[in-house]
Design an enzyme around this catalytic site. Structure first.
Site, mmCIF file in Angstrom:
data_model
loop_
_atom_site.group_PDB
_atom_site.id
_atom_site.type_symbol
_atom_site.label_atom_id
_atom_site.label_comp_id
_atom_site.label_asym_id
_atom_site.label_seq_id
_atom_site.Cartn_x
_atom_site.Cartn_y
_atom_site.Cartn_z
ATOM 1 N N ASP A 103 -1.223 -5.766 9.303
ATOM 2 C CA ASP A 103 -2.159 -4.745 8.847
ATOM 3 C C ASP A 103 -3.417 -5.488 8.404
ATOM 4 O OD1 ASP A 103 -3.559 -2.705 7.761
ATOM 5 O OD2 ASP A 103 -1.936 -1.909 6.525
ATOM 6 N N TRP A 106 0.863 -1.186 0.000
ATOM 7 C CA TRP A 106 0.000 0.000 0.000
ATOM 8 C C TRP A 106 0.902 1.239 0.000
ATOM 9 C CZ3 TRP A 106 -1.966 2.643 4.872
ATOM 10 C CH2 TRP A 106 -3.026 3.512 4.586
ATOM 11 N N LYS A 143 -13.703 -0.662 5.917
ATOM 12 C CA LYS A 143 -14.268 -1.482 4.843
ATOM 13 C C LYS A 143 -15.409 -2.365 5.350
ATOM 14 C CE LYS A 143 -10.328 0.007 3.254
ATOM 15 N NZ LYS A 143 -9.900 0.806 2.156
HETATM 16 C C1 LMR Z 1 -6.879 1.898 -0.688
HETATM 17 O O1 LMR Z 1 -5.832 1.240 -0.659
HETATM 18 O O2 LMR Z 1 -7.377 2.322 -1.742
HETATM 19 C C2 LMR Z 1 -7.623 2.190 0.580
HETATM 20 O O3 LMR Z 1 -6.978 1.613 1.652
HETATM 21 C C3 LMR Z 1 -7.898 3.637 0.756
HETATM 22 C C4 LMR Z 1 -6.685 4.380 1.202
HETATM 23 O O4 LMR Z 1 -6.726 4.993 2.272
HETATM 24 O O5 LMR Z 1 -5.686 4.381 0.490
#
Ligand code: LMR
Length: 401
Positions: free
Chosen positions: A214, A133, A249
């Site tokens: 996470d 992420w 979510k």
């Molecule tokens: C994502 O990865 O799109 C979500 O977790 C929203 C975010 O906060 O990035």
């Protein structure tokens, strides 16, 4: 000379939320957002869950004060979170080795975890999967911690590069933190098997690492309990562990910023000491958590009837996502996209990673108004009967070159 910001260049837009801003500003009426990881129903909206609406009514009618919450949050909330994550009968709970703090979202939990590590082990490195992420490196950098990456995606086979992952982590120093996506890996949708989780746990022990799970998508992969297999494996044997969890979510409480940091220690006094340091980190950051989201979650989780209905709502969201994934793969094949269906169908959670180039992703956006993240991370929850055809056709077109 007086310092000024006159020559300051703007920071780049956020890799995900920046796309949401660009999407909102895009005047095209046929634009398609498959970027942010938010659940979308068949009508193209992100509704408030019925159980949430009902809990909010109860809260509104019963509310008597807006007093500050405790630094770690309401005990009712943190208790409910612990039981959801670990199961009410878990040994670590019975032994008082788990402490939980209510944080503003999963990101808030990651930041408190990062601040806690910075406070207690400033020299430790945080190991992140490659890819991960995009906000992960930013959160740990902001806390002043060094980050490194371990391989995760085996691009050729569209699976987990398990040997690469273990090989890299074997070089981690004792006390280093390894960030693991508990389920529904973001952005790849590839999770370790139960056997691989066992091997990761064994490596964590041999190297003396601190796992940070996470857990943002519980219930969106295979089920609330099924998705906790990694957490259950890690939480065995008195291992120390941090868990950053989110209700954005699975309760669709995105805007309420409600999540939790759970600290699993090897003894009750150690858990208590760690909690006290985490509370200092919270106090210096946002002081104490916002009330509303936590009250909603606690109201639902602690009422057996509401909780059963919420579980049904999670199941419905998961089934729609999994159905969409199958339709997406069919749609891509139907549009003539040169894809390997099997790895895409194995992916779990909201995302499907197509492995596009930066140019292909840019073309999707500029030419077709289709917004995806990074190297072609598609939010399959965002596909609807109306947009799936054009989205698949656009992807097929950019893949054709
Ligand atoms: C994502 O990865 O799109 C979500 O977790 C929203 C975010 O906060 O990035």
């Amino acid at each position: 000379m007086r310092p000024t910001f006159a020559d300051l260049q703007p920071a780049p837009p956020d890799a995900i939320l920046g796309l949401a801003e660009a999407f909102r500003a895009d005047p095209r009426t046929d634009k398609i957002s498959l970027a942010s990881g938010v659940y979308v129903d068949e009508s193209g909206t992100t509704p408030v869950l019925q159980t949430v609406l009902e809990a909010e009514q109860r809260i509104l009618h019963g509310q008597t004060t807006k007093l500050y919450k405790p630094i770690a949050g309401d005990p009712a909330y943190t208790h409910a979170v612990r039981e959801l994550l670990f199961g009410a009968e878990h040994q670590a709970l019975a032994e008082g080795r788990v402490e939980t703090l209510h944080t503003p979202g999963g990101t808030g939990a990651l930041r408190v975890a990062a601040d806690l590590v910075r406070r207690l082990r400033p020299a430790s490195t945080v190991w992140l999967s490659s890819p991960t992420w995009p906000n992960h490196p930013q959160v740990f950098d902001a806390a002043g911690l060094d980050t490194r990456t371990y391989p995760y995606l085996d691009g050729a086979r569209g699976g987990l590069d398990f040997e690469g992952m273990l090989g890299a982590l074997a070089a981690a120093a004792p006390g280093d933190v390894v960030v693991l996506h508990a389920c529904c890996h973001n952005p790849t949708g590839i999770d370790p098997t139960p056997e691989q989780w066992e091997a990761i746990a064994a490596l964590v022990d041999v190297r003396g690492l601190l796992p940070l799970l996470d857990f943002a998508y519980q219930g969106f992969g295979d089920g609330l309990n099924e998705d906790a297999v990694g957490l259950m494996t890690m939480a065995r044997s008195g291992r120390e562990l941090l868990v950053a969890s989110s209700f954005s979510k699975n309760f669709a409480l995105y805007a309420e910023r409600v999540g939790a940091l759970s600290i699993v220690a090897s003894t009750r006094p150690e858990a208590h000491a760690l909690l006290s340091h985490a509370k200092v980190a919270v106090r210096a950051n946002y002081s104490n958590p916002p009330a509303h989201g936590g009250e909603i979650v606690a109201t639902i989780l602690l009422d057996p009837a509401l909780r059963a209905r919420w579980e049904d709502e999670v199941t419905a969201m998961r089934e729609r996502i999994n159905g969409n994934r199958a339709r997406f793969v069919e749609g891509l094949e139907g549009a003539g996209a040169p894809i390997e269906p099997a790895p895409l169908l194995r992916q779990r959670g909201m995302f499907s990673l197509l492995g596009l180039t930066t140019e292909q992703v840019a073309r999707l956006r500029t030419e077709f108004g289709v917004y995806v993240v990074g190297r072609g991370r598609v939010n399959v929850a965002g596909l609807t009967g109306r947009n799936i055809g054009p989205a698949c056709a656009a992807i097929a077109a950019v893949l054709a070159g």
